[in-house]
Design an enzyme around this catalytic site. Sequence first.
Site, PDB file in Angstrom:
ATOM      1  N   SER A 241      14.697 -12.158  -0.195  1.00 22.89           N
ATOM      2  CA  SER A 241      15.158 -13.063  -1.262  1.00 22.89           C
ATOM      3  C   SER A 241      15.799 -12.289  -2.408  1.00 22.89           C
ATOM      4  O   SER A 241      16.855 -12.666  -2.914  1.00 22.89           O
ATOM      5  CB  SER A 241      13.993 -13.899  -1.800  1.00 22.89           C
ATOM      6  OG  SER A 241      13.391 -14.632  -0.765  1.00 22.89           O
TER       7      SER A 241
ATOM      8  N   TYR B 134      -2.530  20.117  -1.342  1.00 25.67           N
ATOM      9  CA  TYR B 134      -1.902  21.013  -0.360  1.00 25.67           C
ATOM     10  C   TYR B 134      -0.776  21.812  -1.014  1.00 25.67           C
ATOM     11  O   TYR B 134      -0.584  22.993  -0.704  1.00 25.67           O
ATOM     12  CB  TYR B 134      -1.358  20.203   0.826  1.00 25.67           C
ATOM     13  CG  TYR B 134      -0.687  21.071   1.871  1.00 25.67           C
ATOM     14  CD1 TYR B 134      -1.436  21.732   2.846  1.00 25.67           C
ATOM     15  CD2 TYR B 134       0.699  21.246   1.873  1.00 25.67           C
ATOM     16  CE1 TYR B 134      -0.822  22.540   3.785  1.00 25.67           C
ATOM     17  CE2 TYR B 134       1.325  22.062   2.824  1.00 25.67           C
ATOM     18  CZ  TYR B 134       0.552  22.701   3.781  1.00 25.67           C
ATOM     19  OH  TYR B 134       1.158  23.510   4.707  1.00 25.67           O
TER      20      TYR B 134
ATOM     21  N   GLY C 260      10.652 -14.517   2.021  1.00 28.75           N
ATOM     22  CA  GLY C 260       9.783 -13.458   1.503  1.00 28.75           C
ATOM     23  C   GLY C 260      10.454 -12.729   0.342  1.00 28.75           C
ATOM     24  O   GLY C 260      11.634 -12.973   0.042  1.00 28.75           O
TER      25      GLY C 260
ATOM     26  N   GLU D 208      -2.150  11.798  -9.686  1.00 28.33           N
ATOM     27  CA  GLU D 208      -1.445  10.521  -9.539  1.00 28.33           C
ATOM     28  C   GLU D 208      -2.376   9.339  -9.324  1.00 28.33           C
ATOM     29  O   GLU D 208      -1.980   8.197  -9.516  1.00 28.33           O
ATOM     30  CB  GLU D 208      -0.436  10.615  -8.378  1.00 28.33           C
ATOM     31  CG  GLU D 208      -1.025  10.739  -6.974  1.00 28.33           C
ATOM     32  CD  GLU D 208      -1.389  12.178  -6.572  1.00 28.33           C
ATOM     33  OE1 GLU D 208      -1.535  13.026  -7.466  1.00 28.33           O
ATOM     34  OE2 GLU D 208      -1.542  12.429  -5.363  1.00 28.33           O
TER      35      GLU D 208
END
Length: 506
Positions: free
Chosen positions: A223, A79, A219, A165
């Site tokens: 953490s 785009y 998690g 990418e």
Amino acid sequence: GIIILDFGSQYNQLIGRRIREMGVYSEILPFNTPLQDILAKQPKGIILSGGPSSVNAENAHLVEKELYEQGIPVLGICYGMQLTAHLLGGKVNKGEKGEYGKAHLEIVKESSLLKGVTQNSIVWMSHFDEVGALPAGFELNAKSGVIASISNEDKKIFCVQFHPEVSHTEEGGKMLENFVFGICDAEKNWKLTNYIDKTVEEIREKVGDNKVILGLSGGVDSSVAAVLIHKAIGDQLTCIFVDTGLLRKDEGQKVMDNYGEHFHMNIKMVDAKERFLSKLAGIDDPEQKRKIIGNEFIHVFDEESHKIEGAKFLAQGTIYPDVIESQSVNGPSAVIKSHHNVGGLPEDMEFELLEPLRELFKDEVRKVGEELGIPHHLVHRHPFPGPGLGIRVLGAVDADKVRILQEADDIFIEELYKNDLYEKVSQAFVVLLPVKSVGVMGDERTYEYTAVVRSANTIDFMTATWSRLPYEFLDTVSSRIINEVRGINRVAYDISSKPPATIEWE
Ligand code: XMP
């Protein structure tokens, strides 16, 4: 660094990560960020991303034309290429049928962007419209059936119709390097060790001698945030760990060992098992269960945080994708935000926010975690939903079912680690069905619950396939669960993809 203007492509975060992997800072901003604000950041280059809209549409997403006049190199992708052609006087046609998938890149005239790229390499296309006529001053660099790449070397404007990418574009990495280093002359100064030092300084400055609280879930994000903040301000940080009774087996103990013992962090463990289970008693609707768990979490956290005197800051493990999602012009997409993992916190809390991971992608958060000394297996844990086992015990939840599920899930996860499969799948767990079936054990007839083993592979959790785990492995898991977990006499493997199924069962 490099600024990426976001027109809504699903690959935008990938562009940002690719550039950071090269050691160059990248930032993703909404496409309609005022030019002034973009320039204030003194970007070395600007990338215009892909996006789902059409430049010929009535409310097309545009940029200020002056963007091209700043002497800052521009790379338009998909785009972004159509937009550039449109704004600078070229023509964009509605594609007849669109083009999705692989194409071969025929280089007609090499540009600084395509320097060193081989003829006929594979590129990944995903577009509907296409450039029909070049703007004045531009030349054609490559074709692939459609116009695949154009440029204006003098003005340092480069465009590609394909997606450099994505990994399917064989030489996409080289093209991005050509842009970032060859054309933009960007410096390699994005290092996570620098990030840690810089952030530690910032946290100290911001917090002063005030206190900080943080909801630690065990998690990855919360953490790593906790250990980073602890490194900066030590005991001024108190973590609140709410044991909802809906966590994985021995999770509370593990969190105390891994973070309390090992890192000497202040962790306030709140045993709220009874509260959650009694609120959930008899409720079998998944959305209602989610609501109850979410609300209860907020209550418990609110109560506990008020017990910590003088706390001024609330720290959260918000990461960069959460930030991008919430600033996105297309509105937050269906991606589940990781900061919802703790259940979501009330908006009217009278704390200042501290979010030291706001600038980092997930893979960077993991690296920072390891850099800080958190063991590899902890920073590579699978995501775990906020409502936890509350939505993996299907139907009404009770303590016994949770215990049965915890045992079975623990066996599955242990076997995944043992067989070096854990990091090859994106998310794996066991679900307990409220369905009993007949079995035979020794001479006895059994009539017990059914467990479902679920494992999914995915990049963005929006679409997923079931993991092709080896039969032998599944056999071991099944035998161990049936033999070792009282209450389960049958194991099934979930072979549904998302869509139309979801990863979780509720
Ligand atoms: P589904 O089941 O929608 O899951 O394919 C996609 C991802 O989101 C997680 N998930 C949740 N996470 N609260 C959360 O924090 C929730 O209510 C919730 N529901 C699903 C799921 O584990 C998977 O990673």
